[in-house]
Design a protein around this motif. Structure first.
Motif, PDB file in Angstrom:
ATOM      1  N   ASP A 149       7.714  -0.072   7.891  1.00 45.62           N
ATOM      2  CA  ASP A 149       6.677   0.958   7.309  1.00 45.62           C
ATOM      3  C   ASP A 149       7.053   2.420   7.026  1.00 45.62           C
ATOM      4  O   ASP A 149       6.491   2.708   6.035  1.00 45.62           O
ATOM      5  N   ASP A 150       8.217   2.813   7.428  1.00 45.42           N
ATOM      6  CA  ASP A 150       8.907   4.020   7.143  1.00 45.42           C
ATOM      7  C   ASP A 150       9.348   3.847   5.762  1.00 45.42           C
ATOM      8  O   ASP A 150       9.045   4.815   4.886  1.00 45.42           O
ATOM      9  N   ARG A 151       9.857   3.036   5.311  1.00 48.74           N
ATOM     10  CA  ARG A 151      10.094   2.691   3.970  1.00 48.74           C
ATOM     11  C   ARG A 151       9.033   2.460   2.808  1.00 48.74           C
ATOM     12  O   ARG A 151       9.067   3.200   2.134  1.00 48.74           O
ATOM     13  N   LEU A 152       8.122   1.784   3.377  1.00 47.41           N
ATOM     14  CA  LEU A 152       6.894   1.524   2.753  1.00 47.41           C
ATOM     15  C   LEU A 152       6.296   2.746   2.385  1.00 47.41           C
ATOM     16  O   LEU A 152       5.772   3.225   1.208  1.00 47.41           O
ATOM     17  N   ARG A 153       6.107   3.458   3.313  1.00 52.41           N
ATOM     18  CA  ARG A 153       5.506   4.884   3.365  1.00 52.41           C
ATOM     19  C   ARG A 153       6.163   5.888   2.508  1.00 52.41           C
ATOM     20  O   ARG A 153       5.497   6.586   1.675  1.00 52.41           O
ATOM     21  N   SER A 154       7.378   5.916   2.322  1.00 52.37           N
ATOM     22  CA  SER A 154       8.164   6.626   1.441  1.00 52.37           C
ATOM     23  C   SER A 154       8.005   6.309   0.010  1.00 52.37           C
ATOM     24  O   SER A 154       7.652   7.283  -0.980  1.00 52.37           O
ATOM     25  N   HIS A 155       7.411   4.991  -0.417  1.00 51.82           N
ATOM     26  CA  HIS A 155       7.348   4.633  -1.480  1.00 51.82           C
ATOM     27  C   HIS A 155       5.795   5.249  -1.789  1.00 51.82           C
ATOM     28  O   HIS A 155       5.629   5.397  -3.141  1.00 51.82           O
ATOM     29  N   TRP A 156       4.935   4.803  -1.069  1.00 60.50           N
ATOM     30  CA  TRP A 156       3.384   5.151  -0.979  1.00 60.50           C
ATOM     31  C   TRP A 156       3.379   6.653  -1.485  1.00 60.50           C
ATOM     32  O   TRP A 156       2.706   7.076  -2.330  1.00 60.50           O
ATOM     33  N   GLN A 157       4.235   7.493  -0.792  1.00 55.81           N
ATOM     34  CA  GLN A 157       3.955   9.106  -0.817  1.00 55.81           C
ATOM     35  C   GLN A 157       4.646   9.521  -2.064  1.00 55.81           C
ATOM     36  O   GLN A 157       4.162  10.440  -2.515  1.00 55.81           O
ATOM     37  N   MET A 158       5.366   8.623  -2.801  1.00 49.12           N
ATOM     38  CA  MET A 158       5.814   8.815  -4.331  1.00 49.12           C
ATOM     39  C   MET A 158       4.931   8.601  -5.238  1.00 49.12           C
ATOM     40  O   MET A 158       5.349   8.333  -6.504  1.00 49.12           O
ATOM     41  N   LYS A 159       3.756   7.993  -4.752  1.00 50.52           N
ATOM     42  CA  LYS A 159       2.780   7.378  -5.720  1.00 50.52           C
ATOM     43  C   LYS A 159       3.425   6.233  -6.424  1.00 50.52           C
ATOM     44  O   LYS A 159       2.906   6.159  -7.654  1.00 50.52           O
ATOM     45  N   GLN A 160       4.137   5.422  -5.934  1.00 46.02           N
ATOM     46  CA  GLN A 160       4.722   4.277  -6.572  1.00 46.02           C
ATOM     47  C   GLN A 160       3.550   3.136  -6.712  1.00 46.02           C
ATOM     48  O   GLN A 160       3.142   2.983  -5.505  1.00 46.02           O
ATOM     49  N   PRO A 161       3.263   2.826  -7.729  1.00 46.23           N
ATOM     50  CA  PRO A 161       2.053   1.607  -7.523  1.00 46.23           C
ATOM     51  C   PRO A 161       2.541   0.277  -6.745  1.00 46.23           C
ATOM     52  O   PRO A 161       3.852   0.195  -6.797  1.00 46.23           O
ATOM     53  N   PRO A 162       1.856  -0.249  -6.328  1.00 48.35           N
ATOM     54  CA  PRO A 162       2.280  -1.490  -5.514  1.00 48.35           C
ATOM     55  C   PRO A 162       3.136  -2.696  -6.440  1.00 48.35           C
ATOM     56  O   PRO A 162       4.295  -3.265  -5.793  1.00 48.35           O
ATOM     57  N   PHE A 163       2.853  -2.914  -7.676  1.00 48.69           N
ATOM     58  CA  PHE A 163       3.513  -3.671  -8.455  1.00 48.69           C
ATOM     59  C   PHE A 163       4.658  -3.207  -8.710  1.00 48.69           C
ATOM     60  O   PHE A 163       5.857  -3.892  -8.791  1.00 48.69           O
ATOM     61  N   GLU A 164       4.774  -1.969  -9.012  1.00 46.49           N
ATOM     62  CA  GLU A 164       6.216  -1.426  -9.433  1.00 46.49           C
ATOM     63  C   GLU A 164       7.207  -1.487  -8.106  1.00 46.49           C
ATOM     64  O   GLU A 164       8.513  -1.942  -8.296  1.00 46.49           O
ATOM     65  N   PHE A 165       6.560  -1.235  -6.904  1.00 46.82           N
ATOM     66  CA  PHE A 165       7.337  -1.184  -5.610  1.00 46.82           C
ATOM     67  C   PHE A 165       8.062  -2.752  -5.353  1.00 46.82           C
ATOM     68  O   PHE A 165       9.067  -2.699  -5.335  1.00 46.82           O
ATOM     69  N   VAL A 166       6.978  -3.766  -5.607  1.00 46.65           N
ATOM     70  CA  VAL A 166       7.718  -5.029  -5.722  1.00 46.65           C
ATOM     71  C   VAL A 166       8.744  -5.439  -6.631  1.00 46.65           C
ATOM     72  O   VAL A 166       9.365  -6.165  -6.392  1.00 46.65           O
ATOM     73  N   GLU A 167       8.507  -5.001  -7.856  1.00 45.68           N
ATOM     74  CA  GLU A 167       9.354  -5.293  -8.869  1.00 45.68           C
ATOM     75  C   GLU A 167      10.732  -4.670  -8.559  1.00 45.68           C
ATOM     76  O   GLU A 167      11.808  -5.058  -8.792  1.00 45.68           O
ATOM     77  N   TRP A 168      10.488  -3.329  -8.153  1.00 50.41           N
ATOM     78  CA  TRP A 168      11.788  -2.618  -7.771  1.00 50.41           C
ATOM     79  C   TRP A 168      12.651  -3.342  -6.540  1.00 50.41           C
ATOM     80  O   TRP A 168      13.790  -3.524  -6.566  1.00 50.41           O
ATOM     81  N   PHE A 169      11.594  -3.666  -5.481  1.00 54.46           N
ATOM     82  CA  PHE A 169      12.418  -4.378  -4.214  1.00 54.46           C
ATOM     83  C   PHE A 169      13.020  -5.544  -4.763  1.00 54.46           C
ATOM     84  O   PHE A 169      13.964  -6.180  -4.389  1.00 54.46           O
ATOM     85  N   GLY A 170      12.320  -6.669  -5.659  1.00 59.73           N
ATOM     86  CA  GLY A 170      12.963  -7.635  -6.056  1.00 59.73           C
ATOM     87  C   GLY A 170      14.266  -7.838  -6.929  1.00 59.73           C
ATOM     88  O   GLY A 170      15.079  -8.538  -6.588  1.00 59.73           O
ATOM     89  N   ASP A 171      14.291  -6.779  -7.680  1.00 54.54           N
ATOM     90  CA  ASP A 171      15.403  -6.398  -8.616  1.00 54.54           C
ATOM     91  C   ASP A 171      16.438  -5.918  -7.655  1.00 54.54           C
ATOM     92  O   ASP A 171      17.739  -6.280  -7.697  1.00 54.54           O
ATOM     93  N   LYS A 172      16.158  -5.084  -6.686  1.00 53.27           N
ATOM     94  CA  LYS A 172      17.263  -4.253  -5.851  1.00 53.27           C
ATOM     95  C   LYS A 172      17.835  -5.588  -4.754  1.00 53.27           C
ATOM     96  O   LYS A 172      19.272  -5.596  -4.736  1.00 53.27           O
TER      97      LYS A 172
END
Length: 75
Positions: free
Chosen positions: A41-64
């Motif tokens: 949740d700490d990692r998720l929260r950091s992306h949420w606080q950056m206002k990254q849309p959920p779909f972009e986070f998933v795309e980033w995570f899959g690419d990474k």
């Protein structure tokens, strides 16, 4: 307002709702959950606080992590 290529513009979502959307998208694209992926949740929260849309986070995570979407397997 930030627009993502999937058509989701950032809108304020509570962290639990944002997390739920990330989990749903991970399941849809990669057939895994947040728990399966080992994302805390700490990692998720950091992306949420950056206002990254959920779909972009998933795309980033899959690419990474070089994840293969279920479509790569004909699913």
């Amino acid at each position: 307002m930030k627009n993502s290529k999937d058509g989701w513009a950032w809108r304020h979502l509570s962290f639990p709702r944002w997390r739920e959307e990330v989990n749903r998208r991970l399941s849809e694209v990669y057939v895994i959950t947040i728990d399966d992926a080992g994302i805390d949740d700490d990692r998720l929260r950091s992306h949420w606080q950056m206002k990254q849309p959920p779909f972009e986070f998933v795309e980033w995570f899959g690419d990474k992590y070089d994840l293969d979407p279920k479509s790569a397997f004909g699913l």
